[in-house]
Design a protein around this motif. Structure first.
Motif, short mmCIF file in Angstrom:
data_model
loop_
_atom_site.label_atom_id
_atom_site.label_comp_id
_atom_site.label_asym_id
_atom_site.label_seq_id
_atom_site.Cartn_x
_atom_site.Cartn_y
_atom_site.Cartn_z
N SER A 1 51.47 -79.60 35.34
CA SER A 1 51.37 -80.13 36.71
C SER A 1 52.21 -79.28 37.66
CB SER A 1 51.85 -81.58 36.75
OG SER A 1 51.92 -82.06 38.07
N SER A 2 51.77 -79.20 38.91
CA SER A 2 52.52 -78.44 39.92
C SER A 2 53.68 -79.25 40.48
CB SER A 2 51.58 -78.04 41.07
OG SER A 2 50.96 -79.19 41.63
N SER A 3 53.79 -80.53 40.10
CA SER A 3 54.89 -81.37 40.56
C SER A 3 56.14 -81.10 39.72
CB SER A 3 54.51 -82.85 40.47
OG SER A 3 54.27 -83.22 39.13
N LYS A 4 57.22 -81.82 40.01
CA LYS A 4 58.47 -81.63 39.27
C LYS A 4 58.30 -81.99 37.80
CE LYS A 4 61.60 -82.37 43.19
NZ LYS A 4 62.70 -83.20 43.73
N GLU A 5 57.48 -82.99 37.54
CA GLU A 5 57.22 -83.42 36.16
C GLU A 5 56.05 -82.61 35.60
OE1 GLU A 5 56.73 -87.60 33.65
OE2 GLU A 5 56.32 -87.55 35.81
N LYS A 6 56.34 -81.62 34.77
CA LYS A 6 55.30 -80.70 34.28
C LYS A 6 54.23 -81.41 33.47
CE LYS A 6 58.32 -76.63 34.18
NZ LYS A 6 58.89 -75.56 33.33
N GLY A 7 54.61 -82.46 32.75
CA GLY A 7 53.66 -83.16 31.88
C GLY A 7 52.99 -84.36 32.53
N LYS A 8 52.89 -84.36 33.86
CA LYS A 8 52.35 -85.52 34.57
C LYS A 8 50.92 -85.83 34.13
CE LYS A 8 51.47 -87.25 39.25
NZ LYS A 8 51.54 -86.93 40.69
N HIS A 9 50.06 -84.80 33.98
CA HIS A 9 48.67 -85.03 33.58
C HIS A 9 48.61 -85.60 32.16
CE1 HIS A 9 47.62 -83.15 37.24
NE2 HIS A 9 47.79 -81.91 36.86
N LEU A 10 49.48 -85.11 31.27
CA LEU A 10 49.55 -85.62 29.90
C LEU A 10 49.97 -87.09 29.92
CD1 LEU A 10 49.56 -85.24 26.82
CD2 LEU A 10 51.91 -84.38 27.02
N LYS A 11 50.95 -87.41 30.73
CA LYS A 11 51.44 -88.79 30.82
C LYS A 11 50.35 -89.72 31.33
CE LYS A 11 55.21 -91.49 32.87
NZ LYS A 11 56.40 -91.40 33.76
N ASN A 12 49.62 -89.29 32.37
CA ASN A 12 48.54 -90.11 32.92
C ASN A 12 47.44 -90.36 31.89
OD1 ASN A 12 49.84 -90.21 35.38
ND2 ASN A 12 48.67 -88.57 36.30
N ALA A 13 47.13 -89.33 31.11
CA ALA A 13 46.08 -89.47 30.10
C ALA A 13 46.50 -90.46 29.02
CB ALA A 13 45.78 -88.10 29.48
N LYS B 1 24.87 -79.57 20.57
CA LYS B 1 24.46 -79.37 21.95
C LYS B 1 25.18 -80.29 22.92
CE LYS B 1 20.52 -82.57 21.73
NZ LYS B 1 19.06 -82.68 21.86
N GLU B 2 25.86 -81.32 22.38
CA GLU B 2 26.56 -82.26 23.25
C GLU B 2 28.03 -81.88 23.44
OE1 GLU B 2 26.06 -86.27 22.07
OE2 GLU B 2 23.90 -86.15 21.97
N ILE B 3 28.45 -80.76 22.84
CA ILE B 3 29.84 -80.34 22.95
C ILE B 3 30.10 -79.75 24.33
CG2 ILE B 3 31.58 -78.76 22.05
CD1 ILE B 3 30.03 -78.89 19.38
N LYS B 4 31.18 -80.20 24.94
CA LYS B 4 31.59 -79.63 26.23
C LYS B 4 33.08 -79.32 26.13
CE LYS B 4 28.26 -82.35 28.88
NZ LYS B 4 28.08 -83.35 29.92
N THR B 5 33.46 -78.07 26.32
CA THR B 5 34.86 -77.70 26.20
C THR B 5 35.35 -77.07 27.48
OG1 THR B 5 34.30 -75.53 25.34
CG2 THR B 5 34.57 -77.29 23.73
N GLY B 6 36.67 -76.88 27.54
CA GLY B 6 37.28 -76.16 28.65
C GLY B 6 37.32 -76.93 29.95
N ARG B 7 37.24 -78.25 29.90
CA ARG B 7 37.28 -79.06 31.11
C ARG B 7 38.67 -79.64 31.28
NH1 ARG B 7 33.58 -84.39 32.21
NH2 ARG B 7 33.53 -84.30 34.46
N SER B 8 39.28 -79.47 32.43
CA SER B 8 40.64 -79.95 32.63
C SER B 8 40.66 -81.46 32.80
CB SER B 8 41.26 -79.30 33.88
OG SER B 8 40.65 -79.79 35.04
N TYR B 9 41.84 -82.04 32.54
CA TYR B 9 41.98 -83.50 32.67
C TYR B 9 41.72 -83.95 34.10
CZ TYR B 9 44.07 -88.10 32.95
OH TYR B 9 44.28 -89.43 33.20
N LYS B 10 42.18 -83.16 35.06
CA LYS B 10 42.00 -83.54 36.45
C LYS B 10 40.52 -83.62 36.82
CE LYS B 10 43.89 -82.52 41.01
NZ LYS B 10 44.75 -81.60 41.79
#
Length: 412
Positions: free
Chosen positions: A12-24, A162-171
């Motif tokens: 994350s670009s915020s002070k808390e680097k793992g913010k996206h991980l925490k939200n997930a 064929k249903e595999i989708k990779t490389g998509r960010s959490y945001k």
């Protein structure tokens, strides 16, 4: 069975680097989706905060808190294909066989939708200090054999590649889940409009650059010619071959030759503006003002969604606030404060009722959640009302001016 998504969570670009991980982690552990936490297991904690802190502690031990923070598998089943117990067993076997207890992880089963589906989130850093990297061919050689064996064990259908989708960010995944437009979707819309507005490929590039997009042409060994397009407010560019087959360079050139020309609107739709008679009326006027001027853009199809995205969200919030005030008949700040006090009393009563129950308090929890959401909105209205009040110094200055004219006029 089908693993539909493999999502990575960036720093994350915020002070808390793992913010996206925490939200997930907080999202997948929602008790309303997991039968009150029944279908949940983890090797690094018992609740969202403990699990997240465990993952962060592993990163700190090895001094690698930067970069991608975690990965998220979503395993879905067709309606009626698997029960919660079977899905939970599949998730457990997948975590044991693929991660082999080398990473912090948490997995759950959600039963809040028609189809049962599981979520597995694991740390980007192993206990030995190595970063997880997904490489080309890893799916076929490592992941697919594991999932196929688990499918056979529980009598489920095999993995559909064929249903595999990779490389998509959490945001991006979260925006799609909440119905918000992602950057990729925005570029797709802009290209769709450009194809209808432009006569040739060169004119399309000029159209994009004129509207604030940064455009770079390139050639990929695997995908051939491509465009890297970066919207003005985005931190990264998106290559056209990641947007779908209709947006590859050769296909765009073909569409420019074949698709019909669509003219701009010659006149903007007429919109009448109304004022509300009570004190808190500026918000509604502001909303309608922006809607009216949005339709008066010189070239209507040239919407530049990146510029209006935040304004659209604010307008939607203002609309809900004004609708609430009208339906509840709240016409003053005093009535607003009384409504907040009434909600506080109601919240205490619900807490007291819940404390006397041993089970069956799901309805009370739902009422509390709705009440908190309503109170949060009222407090936002209260803050907005204070912002709209004229400053005391300005009132005093205006009173002095009126005194000089021989009359006193106070502004309430």
């Amino acid at each position: 069975m089908a693993i539909t998504k493999l999502i990575h969570m960036k720093e994350s670009s915020s002070k808390e680097k793992g913010k996206h991980l925490k939200n997930a982690v907080c999202y997948i552990l929602n008790p309303e989706k997991t039968a009150g936490g029944l279908y949940m297991n983890s090797n690094c904690g018992c609740d969202a905060d403990e699990i997240y802190q465990g993952m962060i502690q592993t990163k700190k031990q090895h001094g690698k808190t930067w970069g991608r923070q975690g990965y998220h598998f979503v395993i879905s089943f067709a309606p009626g294909e698997a029960t919660e117990e079977t899905a939970f067993a599949v998730m457990q076997d997948f975590a044991d066989q693929y991660l082999k207890d080398e990473y912090d992880y948490v997995y759950v089963v959600h039963n809040d939708k028609e189809h049962i589906h599981g979520h597995l989130i694991f740390n980007s850093l192993s206990y030995s200090g190595y970063k997880y990297h997904y490489k080309e061919g890893q799916w076929k050689n490592e992941i697919q054999p594991v999932t196929d064996s688990i499918c056979r064990k529980y009598g489920l259908d095999g993995l559909l590649e064929k249903e595999i989708k990779t490389g998509r960010s959490y945001k991006e995944w979260e925006s799609g889940k909440n119905g918000n437009m992602t950057w990729r979707q925005l570029i797709q819309k802009e290209l769709d409009i450009a194809v209808k507005r432009c006569a040739n490929y060169e004119e399309m590039l000029l159209y994009l650059k004129k509207n604030g997009y940064l455009v770079r042409e390139g050639i990929s060994k695997k995908h051939g010619p491509y465009l890297a397009i970066r919207p003005p407010d985005s931190q990264k560019a998106f290559r056209t071959y990641t947007l779908g087959k209709d947006y590859q360079v050769q296909q765009l050139k073909k569409r420019l030759r074949t698709e019909d020309y669509v003219p701009y609107f010659k006149t903007a739709p007429g919109i009448r503006l109304y004022r509300i008679s009570f004190h808190i009326q500026t918000a509604t006027y502001y909303q309608l003002y922006h809607v009216a001027h949005y339709h008066k853009v010189k070239h209507f199809y040239n919407h530049q969604g990146w510029k209006y995205r935040k304004e659209r969200m604010e307008i939607g919030e203002l609309f809900l606030q004004c609708s609430y005030l009208l339906t509840q008949g709240i016409k003053s700040e005093k009535e607003l404060a009384e409504k907040i006090d009434a909600l506080n009393i109601q919240e205490r009563e619900l807490y007291h009722m819940r404390s006397n129950l041993t089970s069956g308090y799901e309805d009370i929890n739902a009422s509390l959640k709705s009440l908190r959401r309503e109170r949060k909105m009222l407090k936002k209205i209260q803050e907005r009302t204070k912002e709209l009040k004229p400053e005391p110094a300005r009132e005093k200055k205006q009173e002095e001016i009126e005194n000089d004219r021989g009359t006193v006029k106070k502004y309430n």
